[in-house]
Design a protein around this motif. Structure first.
Motif, PDB file in Angstrom:
ATOM      1  N   SER A  91      -8.653   4.350   2.013  1.00 38.73           N
ATOM      2  CA  SER A  91      -9.073   3.472   3.119  1.00 38.73           C
ATOM      3  C   SER A  91     -10.135   2.292   2.510  1.00 38.73           C
ATOM      4  CB  SER A  91      -9.945   4.242   4.129  1.00 38.73           C
ATOM      5  OG  SER A  91     -11.217   4.951   3.150  1.00 38.73           O
ATOM      6  N   LEU A  92     -10.032   2.019   1.102  1.00 40.89           N
ATOM      7  CA  LEU A  92     -10.719   1.420   0.546  1.00 40.89           C
ATOM      8  C   LEU A  92     -10.191   0.635  -0.613  1.00 40.89           C
ATOM      9  CD1 LEU A  92     -13.742   0.095   1.066  1.00 40.89           C
ATOM     10  CD2 LEU A  92     -14.526   1.559  -0.689  1.00 40.89           C
ATOM     11  N   SER A  93     -10.144  -0.824  -0.529  1.00 38.54           N
ATOM     12  CA  SER A  93      -9.619  -1.608  -1.547  1.00 38.54           C
ATOM     13  C   SER A  93     -10.591  -2.436  -2.037  1.00 38.54           C
ATOM     14  CB  SER A  93      -8.381  -2.152  -1.249  1.00 38.54           C
ATOM     15  OG  SER A  93      -7.206  -1.418  -1.026  1.00 38.54           O
ATOM     16  N   ILE A  94     -10.364  -3.100  -3.273  1.00 39.88           N
ATOM     17  CA  ILE A  94     -11.144  -4.185  -3.910  1.00 39.88           C
ATOM     18  C   ILE A  94     -10.360  -5.314  -4.000  1.00 39.88           C
ATOM     19  CG2 ILE A  94     -10.832  -3.374  -6.271  1.00 39.88           C
ATOM     20  CD1 ILE A  94     -13.884  -4.101  -6.635  1.00 39.88           C
ATOM     21  N   LEU A  95     -11.119  -6.503  -3.758  1.00 44.43           N
ATOM     22  CA  LEU A  95     -10.342  -7.716  -3.540  1.00 44.43           C
ATOM     23  C   LEU A  95     -10.949  -8.766  -4.749  1.00 44.43           C
ATOM     24  CD1 LEU A  95     -10.203  -8.401   0.378  1.00 44.43           C
ATOM     25  CD2 LEU A  95      -8.351  -7.763  -1.230  1.00 44.43           C
TER      26      LEU A  95
ATOM     27  N   SER B 277      -5.976  -0.664  -4.681  1.00 42.71           N
ATOM     28  CA  SER B 277      -6.702   0.277  -3.771  1.00 42.71           C
ATOM     29  C   SER B 277      -7.635   1.127  -4.654  1.00 42.71           C
ATOM     30  CB  SER B 277      -5.416   0.937  -3.279  1.00 42.71           C
ATOM     31  OG  SER B 277      -4.742   1.766  -4.292  1.00 42.71           O
ATOM     32  N   LEU B 278      -8.530   1.429  -4.086  1.00 42.55           N
ATOM     33  CA  LEU B 278      -9.679   2.599  -4.578  1.00 42.55           C
ATOM     34  C   LEU B 278      -9.247   3.793  -4.215  1.00 42.55           C
ATOM     35  CD1 LEU B 278     -13.106   0.525  -4.511  1.00 42.55           C
ATOM     36  CD2 LEU B 278     -11.196   0.724  -6.461  1.00 42.55           C
ATOM     37  N   ASN B 279      -9.086   3.930  -2.875  1.00 41.07           N
ATOM     38  CA  ASN B 279      -8.503   5.073  -2.158  1.00 41.07           C
ATOM     39  C   ASN B 279      -7.585   4.733  -0.850  1.00 41.07           C
ATOM     40  OD1 ASN B 279     -10.396   4.917  -0.012  1.00 41.07           O
ATOM     41  ND2 ASN B 279     -11.944   5.470  -1.380  1.00 41.07           N
TER      42      ASN B 279
ATOM     43  N   TYR C  78     -15.157  -8.122  -3.629  1.00 40.13           N
ATOM     44  CA  TYR C  78     -15.277  -7.613  -2.182  1.00 40.13           C
ATOM     45  C   TYR C  78     -14.542  -6.656  -1.597  1.00 40.13           C
ATOM     46  CZ  TYR C  78     -17.977 -12.159  -0.700  1.00 40.13           C
ATOM     47  OH  TYR C  78     -18.843 -13.014  -0.827  1.00 40.13           O
ATOM     48  N   TYR C  79     -15.143  -5.705  -0.963  1.00 41.80           N
ATOM     49  CA  TYR C  79     -14.667  -4.512  -0.658  1.00 41.80           C
ATOM     50  C   TYR C  79     -13.712  -4.686   0.412  1.00 41.80           C
ATOM     51  CZ  TYR C  79     -17.276  -1.588  -3.618  1.00 41.80           C
ATOM     52  OH  TYR C  79     -17.916  -0.988  -5.012  1.00 41.80           O
ATOM     53  N   PHE C  80     -12.610  -4.027   0.767  1.00 46.62           N
ATOM     54  CA  PHE C  80     -11.682  -4.245   2.016  1.00 46.62           C
ATOM     55  C   PHE C  80     -11.502  -2.826   2.459  1.00 46.62           C
ATOM     56  CE2 PHE C  80      -7.325  -4.576   3.611  1.00 46.62           C
ATOM     57  CZ  PHE C  80      -7.594  -5.360   4.822  1.00 46.62           C
ATOM     58  N   ASN C  81     -11.716  -2.650   3.815  1.00 48.27           N
ATOM     59  CA  ASN C  81     -11.369  -1.429   4.743  1.00 48.27           C
ATOM     60  C   ASN C  81      -9.945  -1.682   5.116  1.00 48.27           C
ATOM     61  OD1 ASN C  81     -11.215   0.495   6.633  1.00 48.27           O
ATOM     62  ND2 ASN C  81     -13.415   0.899   6.320  1.00 48.27           N
ATOM     63  N   THR C  82      -8.889  -0.881   4.687  1.00 47.16           N
ATOM     64  CA  THR C  82      -7.893  -0.871   5.142  1.00 47.16           C
ATOM     65  C   THR C  82      -7.358  -0.161   6.256  1.00 47.16           C
ATOM     66  OG1 THR C  82      -7.186   1.284   3.961  1.00 47.16           O
ATOM     67  CG2 THR C  82      -6.900  -0.884   2.485  1.00 47.16           C
ATOM     68  N   ARG C  83      -8.497   0.351   7.041  1.00 44.11           N
ATOM     69  CA  ARG C  83      -8.220   1.061   8.246  1.00 44.11           C
ATOM     70  C   ARG C  83      -8.773   0.037   9.495  1.00 44.11           C
ATOM     71  NH1 ARG C  83     -10.247   7.440   6.903  1.00 44.11           N
ATOM     72  NH2 ARG C  83      -8.229   7.742   5.704  1.00 44.11           N
TER      73      ARG C  83
ATOM     74  N   SER D  35       0.818  -1.205   0.000  1.00 43.53           N
ATOM     75  CA  SER D  35       0.097   0.117  -0.145  1.00 43.53           C
ATOM     76  C   SER D  35       0.852   1.327   0.121  1.00 43.53           C
ATOM     77  CB  SER D  35      -0.856  -0.146   1.188  1.00 43.53           C
ATOM     78  OG  SER D  35      -0.034   0.408   2.305  1.00 43.53           O
ATOM     79  N   LYS D  36       0.209   2.371  -0.156  1.00 49.29           N
ATOM     80  CA  LYS D  36       1.148   3.719  -0.207  1.00 49.29           C
ATOM     81  C   LYS D  36       1.593   3.890   1.178  1.00 49.29           C
ATOM     82  CE  LYS D  36      -1.839   6.056  -3.713  1.00 49.29           C
ATOM     83  NZ  LYS D  36      -2.520   7.168  -3.858  1.00 49.29           N
ATOM     84  N   GLN D  37       1.103   3.344   2.145  1.00 47.08           N
ATOM     85  CA  GLN D  37       1.641   3.491   3.621  1.00 47.08           C
ATOM     86  C   GLN D  37       2.474   2.336   3.909  1.00 47.08           C
ATOM     87  OE1 GLN D  37      -1.830   3.275   2.774  1.00 47.08           O
ATOM     88  NE2 GLN D  37      -2.039   5.434   2.769  1.00 47.08           N
TER      89      GLN D  37
END
Length: 323
Positions: free
Chosen positions: A264-268, A260-262, A275-280, A218-220
């Motif tokens: 805090s949100l990615s798609i799997l 990653s979509l943004n 499915y959506y995945f909340n990275t936080r 991720s960007k982090q």
């Protein structure tokens, strides 16, 4: 014949300085000679040493006292082959030696001998040195486009990877993460030296998620492992936790790809669709409403404009924009 041809080329290029060149030839028992026309210097390989003759001022400078047998110019460098002290590299711009190579016993990367009789650079920019009594040595003057890092038979590391590499990724510190078929994860630094290695059994001793389909960074600089037993994320550079599956059972947790979509949100992509995945919160949440479930998109790609591309059962590609 070699010297006659070299001298003929030299005279043809410098007819106005014929008298001076003739005197240099007459006064030196030399083995090779090279002209640096930009600086009006003649470089002479002689039994008395490596000599520079400046044509406008008719001055000699002995650069090296060793007996010199051969010279070869390559761009702004002059390769100097000696009789008993190996190979020298001389910079024509700065007028100094930048390298010296001598024969070293049991070192396959050194020159084969110290008597360098002749030199040649081919079209692929390899330097060839004819070494008296020791065959021919060569080296590449330009770096290779690619080289082998991990091979079953030629790995430089104590950990021998499987010949099948399943996933790779580079993190923000330029470390290369590599996962092989057996679940061994290797981390190489920016110089491709082993930084660390571990097996997926350390991550999850019960499930042992060895079937890593993708390593996502991720960007982090968080490391995500998409495996046949779910999604794992890095707590630090070696310890991982499993993401919470809200709607997936253990048999429905085969992860293929992540994008990653943004922030805090990615798609799997999974074996049960998208499915959506909340990275936080690290939770796998609501299933995507796109009508792609039956077509099982496994590979996801995001372009620079934010469009997401899905391959559908290796048949065609779907494109979508997420707001």
């Amino acid at each position: 014949e070699f010297l006659s041809r070299r001298l003929l080329e030299l005279v043809e290029m410098n007819q106005l300085n014929f008298d001076k060149i003739k005197s240099v030839i007459a006064n030196n028992n030399f083995n090779d000679i090279v002209l640096d026309s930009a600086h009006q210097n003649l470089y002479i390989a002689a039994g008395l040493g490596f000599i520079r003759y400046h044509i406008p001022t008719s001055t000699y400078t002995k650069i090296l006292g060793n007996s010199i047998k051969s010279l070869y110019r390559y761009e702004d460098y002059l390769f100097v082959g000696s009789k008993d002290s190996g190979l020298y590299v001389y910079n024509l711009q700065t007028n100094n030696f930048v390298a010296h190579y001598e024969a070293k016993e049991h070192d396959l990367n050194s020159i084969a001998g110290n008597y360098v009789r002749s030199l040649f650079v081919d079209r692929q920019q390899n330097l060839w040195c004819s070494v008296l009594g020791s065959g021919i040595s060569y080296c590449k003057l330009v770096p290779e486009i690619a080289h082998i890092l991990l091979s079953k038979n030629h790995s430089p590391f104590s950990v021998k990877p499987q010949p099948y590499i399943q996933a790779m990724a580079v993190d923000s510190t330029n470390q290369l993460w590599v996962a092989d078929l057996a679940g061994t994860i290797l981390v190489l630094d920016e110089n491709y030296q082993m930084s660390k290695s571990f097996h997926t059994k350390i991550i999850d001793p019960i499930l042992d998620p060895f079937s890593i389909q993708q390593i996502f960074v991720s960007k982090q600089n968080e490391i995500y492992l998409l495996t046949g037993h779910g999604l794992y994320y890095s707590v630090d550079q070696k310890h991982f936790k499993k993401a919470t599956n809200v709607n997936l059972t253990s048999n429905e947790s085969i992860m293929y790809f992540m994008e990653s979509l943004n922030d805090s949100l990615s798609i799997l992509s999974t074996n049960k669709g998208l499915y959506y995945f909340n990275t936080r919160t690290k939770k796998i949440g609501q299933q995507d409403t796109m009508r792609l479930k039956k077509r099982n998109p496994r590979f996801i790609y995001k372009d620079q404009k934010g469009s997401i591309y899905f391959n559908l059962n290796n048949e065609n590609i779907a494109v979508s924009q997420f707001n």
